[in-house]
Design an enzyme around this catalytic site. Structure first.
Site, PDB file in Angstrom:
ATOM      1  CB  SER A   1      36.995 -19.312  40.882  1.00  0.00           C
ATOM      2  OG  SER A   1      37.966 -18.755  40.026  1.00  0.00           O
TER       3      SER A   1
ATOM      4  CE  LYS B   1      38.127 -15.322  40.652  1.00  0.00           C
ATOM      5  NZ  LYS B   1      38.454 -16.279  39.565  1.00  0.00           N
TER       6      LYS B   1
ATOM      7  CB  SER C   1      37.798 -19.191  36.900  1.00  0.00           C
ATOM      8  OG  SER C   1      38.062 -20.383  37.585  1.00  0.00           O
TER       9      SER C   1
END
Length: 468
Positions: A156, A81, A180
């Protein structure tokens, strides 16, 4: 048709590399082709490290041919990420503010995966600074759900979840500051683990001592998530919550006699009927295997303010100084979060710390009664890709409340309390979207959480071929 290699488990890929059945170069090319095919549709990657991946694969192949000692993920691609630092590869935080940032070192889990032989294949999308549960950004656009392109992949860590679900890499590292990892895992039908606070070192945060953010594995199966977890855990002095690996976290569980707390609702919040039915079926299956199940009534709504203080206040402290130069180039939702965060006072922060302690004590008290807590991961399946995070969501045609209070009220409390929590696919909605079950364990019970998830996955598999 996609190359069969892209849907093989990470551990099988590594085994084939060790046996010289397939080369790391072939594996890297298969995944790079898959990314080239699907990224225009899903937008899961902000940066594809094709040149580095090919060079790493060539070195990995040479090591195999030379008979060198190989790590557990030798030749296996993974993604990271874009909130996590990667040495020599831009790390944008999903924002134009850091669009050209190139770190000089890796985050600890990235470094550990590389040492285990894994090959970094790219950086996955995130909303700016991971500030919301939908993955879109002015820097890269919108990330879509592989099961329905009109739905969100969640956030996220939405790019990581979409990539793993569609064979654009078997393993991913995500971060979880309020759900997330677990939220996009549930939206995309994969496994995601938020570890115990400090168990996976997270040393590059602005506030190490007030952290509610965690780094964890995302994969298509529990076994792969567990193998990744084994590589990235362990003490690092840069994280004040890090400690040596515990000796009392067994890799297996005996279902008979387990005490399970089933949390179908948080307070009086609405829950989608199909979501509730899928979770209930999984829990009742365990009850049929001899587990002792008790329905738990718990409402964390009074602590939502404390969660917002950590989330929005942290954004204001970290990103606020850049707003004068970049204010018109960030998302409205980020700007509004920063503005709200700037309004929190020192008293608000002190109260939030006290409330976090209260949440920990309430959850800890539950683990005096139960071995695990189980709940739906989300109050309903994936939202529309263009949902406004400040607008209420609907469940069964009714206005259900805010996105935090109605969609993921099961998730953020365990960011405050620090307990390990995992999302596992447990069913499908009538419109073909994945449904997730959350399993929460006591501190340092991460492997027990994984073991219970593995039992459910084995007995109640929910996987099916991808549509893309």
């Amino acid at each position: 048709m996609p190359n069969e290699l892209v849907f093989l488990p990470a551990r099988e890929l590594a085994a084939r590399v060790r046996s010289k059945e397939v080369s790391p170069v072939e594996i890297a090319e298969a995944f790079l082709e898959r990314i080239q095919e699907l990224n225009p549709k899903l937008n899961a990657f902000i940066t594809v490290t094709a040149d580095e991946a090919r060079e790493s694969a060539r070195r990995a192949e040479a090591a195999v041919m030379a008979g060198e000692r190989l790590g557990p993920f030798h030749g296996v691609p993974f993604s990271v990420k874009d909130l996590l630092l990667t040495r020599g590869i831009r790390t944008t935080m999903g924002s134009r503010i850091f669009a050209n940032q190139v770190p000089a070192e890796d985050a600890v889990p990235v470094r550990r995966l590389r040492k285990a032989g894994a090959i970094l294949i790219g950086k996955t999308t995130t909303p700016e600074f991971g500030h919301k549960p939908l993955t879109d950004s002015p820097l890269f656009g919108v990330t879509r759900n592989p099961w329905d392109l009109s739905r969100t992949a969640g956030g996220s860590s939405g790019g990581a979840a979409a990539a793993v679900a569609t064979g654009q890499g078997p393993l991913a590292l995500g971060t979880d500051g309020g759900g997330s990892i677990r939220l996009p895992a549930a939206c995309c039908g994969i496994v995601g683990l938020k570890p115990t606070l400090g168990r996976v070192p997270h040393v590059h945060q602005a506030d190490l001592f007030g952290s509610t953010s965690y780094i964890g594995p995302m994969a298509r199966s529990v076994a792969e998530a567990a193998a990744c977890f084994d590589v990235i855990v362990g003490f690092d002095p840069g994280d004040p919550y890090s400690r040596p690996e515990p000796l009392d976290d067994p890799r297996g569980v005996e279902v008979r006699g387990l005490r399970l707390g089933w949390l179908p609702r948080v307070g009086n919040r609405l829950v989608d009927a199909e979501v509730l039915a899928a979770g209930e079926a999984a829990v009742r299956y365990l009850e049929g295997q001899g587990a002792l199940v008790e329905t738990v009534e718990e409402d964390f709504a009074p602590f939502e303010r404390a969660f917002l203080v950590f989330l929005q206040g942290g954004l204001a402290a970290r990103v606020g100084p850049h707003m004068a130069a970049f204010g018109d180039k960030v998302a409205r939702s980020l700007r509004e979060s920063i503005e709200r965060g700037a309004e929190w006072s020192a008293t608000d922060w002190a109260n939030a710390l006290a409330q976090r302690t209260t949440v920990y004590r309430r959850v800890h008290a539950l683990f005096r009664r139960f071995d695990f807590l189980l709940s739906p991961t989300l109050g309903r399946p994936a939202l529309a890709v263009d949902h406004d995070p400040y607008q209420p969501i609907t469940i069964a045609g009714e206005t259900a409340g805010s996105i935090r209070g109605a969609w993921y009220p099961y998730l953020w409390p365990f960011n405050l309390s620090g307990h390990p929590a995992l999302s596992l696919p447990c069913g499908w909605s009538s419109d073909g979207l994945p449904i997730g079950l959350q399993i929460v364990g006591p501190w340092y019970g991460d492997r027990r959480v994984l073991a219970l998830a593995s039992h459910l996955e084995r007995e109640r598999p929910c996987a099916r071929p991808m549509l893309l």
